[in-house]
Design a protein around this motif. Structure first.
Motif, PDB file in Angstrom:
ATOM      1  N   SER A 255      46.091 -68.890 -76.545  1.00 28.40           N
ATOM      2  CA  SER A 255      45.281 -68.540 -75.381  1.00 28.40           C
ATOM      3  C   SER A 255      46.253 -68.718 -74.332  1.00 28.40           C
ATOM      4  CB  SER A 255      44.252 -69.572 -75.194  1.00 28.40           C
ATOM      5  OG  SER A 255      43.222 -69.419 -76.204  1.00 28.40           O
ATOM      6  N   PHE A 256      47.490 -68.598 -74.388  1.00 26.73           N
ATOM      7  CA  PHE A 256      48.622 -68.853 -73.716  1.00 26.73           C
ATOM      8  C   PHE A 256      48.917 -67.537 -72.508  1.00 26.73           C
ATOM      9  CE2 PHE A 256      50.653 -68.315 -77.605  1.00 26.73           C
ATOM     10  CZ  PHE A 256      51.620 -67.038 -77.228  1.00 26.73           C
ATOM     11  N   GLY A 257      48.386 -66.548 -73.339  1.00 25.58           N
ATOM     12  CA  GLY A 257      48.672 -65.236 -72.494  1.00 25.58           C
ATOM     13  C   GLY A 257      50.094 -64.539 -72.765  1.00 25.58           C
ATOM     14  N   GLY A 258      50.123 -63.508 -73.159  1.00 30.93           N
ATOM     15  CA  GLY A 258      51.225 -62.587 -73.641  1.00 30.93           C
ATOM     16  C   GLY A 258      52.218 -62.623 -72.642  1.00 30.93           C
ATOM     17  N   GLY A 259      51.868 -62.394 -71.218  1.00 28.39           N
ATOM     18  CA  GLY A 259      52.691 -62.230 -70.303  1.00 28.39           C
ATOM     19  C   GLY A 259      52.865 -63.599 -69.350  1.00 28.39           C
ATOM     20  N   SER A 260      52.536 -64.733 -69.969  1.00 28.08           N
ATOM     21  CA  SER A 260      52.628 -66.094 -69.250  1.00 28.08           C
ATOM     22  C   SER A 260      54.142 -66.518 -69.419  1.00 28.08           C
ATOM     23  CB  SER A 260      51.402 -67.170 -69.814  1.00 28.08           C
ATOM     24  OG  SER A 260      51.980 -67.424 -71.088  1.00 28.08           O
ATOM     25  N   ALA A 261      54.186 -67.504 -68.683  1.00 29.35           N
ATOM     26  CA  ALA A 261      55.626 -68.232 -68.628  1.00 29.35           C
ATOM     27  C   ALA A 261      55.777 -68.901 -70.061  1.00 29.35           C
ATOM     28  CB  ALA A 261      55.688 -69.166 -67.632  1.00 29.35           C
ATOM     29  N   LEU A 262      54.766 -69.394 -70.476  1.00 31.99           N
ATOM     30  CA  LEU A 262      54.804 -70.268 -71.936  1.00 31.99           C
ATOM     31  C   LEU A 262      54.964 -69.130 -72.946  1.00 31.99           C
ATOM     32  CD1 LEU A 262      54.593 -72.651 -73.755  1.00 31.99           C
ATOM     33  CD2 LEU A 262      51.987 -72.233 -73.882  1.00 31.99           C
ATOM     34  N   GLY A 263      54.433 -67.958 -72.813  1.00 37.00           N
ATOM     35  CA  GLY A 263      54.570 -66.935 -73.623  1.00 37.00           C
ATOM     36  C   GLY A 263      55.824 -66.496 -73.796  1.00 37.00           C
ATOM     37  N   GLY A 264      56.764 -66.316 -72.617  1.00 30.33           N
ATOM     38  CA  GLY A 264      58.194 -65.869 -72.647  1.00 30.33           C
ATOM     39  C   GLY A 264      58.850 -67.138 -73.102  1.00 30.33           C
ATOM     40  N   TYR A 265      58.818 -68.285 -72.889  1.00 31.71           N
ATOM     41  CA  TYR A 265      59.472 -69.383 -73.515  1.00 31.71           C
ATOM     42  C   TYR A 265      59.468 -69.231 -75.100  1.00 31.71           C
ATOM     43  CZ  TYR A 265      61.831 -74.048 -73.020  1.00 31.71           C
ATOM     44  OH  TYR A 265      62.557 -74.791 -73.040  1.00 31.71           O
ATOM     45  N   LEU A 266      58.290 -69.173 -75.664  1.00 32.83           N
ATOM     46  CA  LEU A 266      58.175 -68.804 -77.035  1.00 32.83           C
ATOM     47  C   LEU A 266      58.613 -67.541 -77.824  1.00 32.83           C
ATOM     48  CD1 LEU A 266      54.517 -70.461 -77.271  1.00 32.83           C
ATOM     49  CD2 LEU A 266      56.726 -71.500 -77.752  1.00 32.83           C
TER      50      LEU A 266
END
Length: 344
Positions: A255-266
């Protein structure tokens, strides 16, 4: 009496003196030629001594025999008295020995009886303690053998890069399942956890003329970790233990969103125009360590605990990532603080 004693002494002296004289006289008058070998004449006449003024005679041999008899009787009496004394002493010694033996026997019987009573009392005490222990153990939900399960809740606060990506504190739920005896320092624990963070807006560094703002949704993290606990009792408070915990496990992000900052960090590419190509869930390996206080109340305990969680992002940094996020580390970190109850 004095005169009689004097006369008796004179008579004794005369008796000692006269036989020699008489013997000499007889020898001269009756001696014959030795060649005839006739026996020598001896006198059989009893000597009598005058008593003095009172007159009469004293039989010296009778008096001597009487004195000897008296001496013999006295010796016999002394010997008999000594024999009686020895017999009495032996009887007293025998009585004392019998009394000592009886006292020793009575003391031995008393000691044996006391030991028997103590043994019975000790056995009864042990039996009562075991019965009380069984009753106490019956109150425990897991039999009081060291196993426990708990439930705690609190907050998780992001730190460092995780916070700078645009995420704030959120809910944390903690379920510990472990084994730790009261008289043991070491224990084991399996933790199930859930954390939800509050997503905010992140502003990144993009080429000039491009949008550089991302709205982050609220991500969730499920975790399963295996840990070792080390407990030590505190002497300041009753039934309170300070313990440490540390271990490692798997952290599931969703539930972090594919284009979120957390997604980019992961590991997602947030610059992709098609967000569907990015992953919506990620599994990462991480470790944790912390400490807590455990306050025992009956068969349960109340605990407060804080841990430091470090999850390894394990991503490939490209030029696009650094252009957008800048120089970042490779770990996500947060600190959960929970208050809960453990059932034993």
């Amino acid at each position: 009496m004095t005169t009689r004693r004097v006369l008796l002494a004179a008579a004794c002296s005369a008796a000692l003196f006269l036989p020699g004289s008489l013997t000499a006289q007889v020898d001269t008058t009756t001696r014959r030629d030795t060649t005839t070998r006739r026996p020598r004449a001896t006198s059989q006449q009893r000597l009598r001594v005058q008593k003095g003024e009172a007159g009469g005679t004293i039989d010296l041999r009778a008096d001597s025999l009487a004195a000897v008899e008296r001496t013999r009787v006295d010796s016999i009496n002394v010997a008999m008295q000594r024999q009686r004394d020895l017999a009495a002493a032996a009887d007293r010694a025998r009585s004392d020995s019998l009394a000592a033996i009886e006292r020793a026997r009575a003391d031995s019987v008393a000691r044996v009886d006391a030991f028997r009573r103590d043994s019975v009392a000790r056995s009864d005490s042990i039996a009562a303690a075991e019965a009380a222990h069984r009753r106490e153990m019956a109150r425990f939900r897991f039999g009081g053998n060291g196993w426990y399960m708990g439930l705690g809740a609190g907050a998780s606060a992001p730190t460092n890069d995780f916070k700078n990506l645009g995420y704030n504190s959120g809910l944390n739920v903690h379920v510990p399942i472990g084994w730790h005896r009261n008289n043991s320092a070491l224990g084991v624990r399996f933790d199930l956890g859930y954390s939800r963070f509050s997503g905010q807006t992140f502003t990144g560094t993009r080429p000039v003329g491009s949008a550089n703002t991302i709205d982050n949704p609220n991500p969730s993290v499920f975790s399963a970790t295996a840990n070792v606990t080390l407990a030590t009792p505190l002497s300041l408070l009753r039934n309170v233990r300070l313990y440490g915990v540390g271990g490692a496990g798997v952290y599931h992000f969703r539930s972090f969103g594919g284009g979120s900052a957390l997604g980019g960090y992961l590991g997602n590419d947030v610059l992709q125009t098609n967000e569907n190509k990015n992953k919506s869930t990620r599994n990462k390996f991480g470790a944790q360590a912390g400490a807590g206080l455990d306050w025992t109340v009956g068969t349960s305990s109340v605990y407060v605990e804080s841990r430091f969680v470090n999850v390894f992002a394990n991503r490939d940094d490209g030029v696009a990532f650094r252009d957008f996020f800048g120089d970042r580390g490779n770990s996500l970190r947060w600190v959960p603080i929970v208050l809960g109850v453990k059932l034993r």
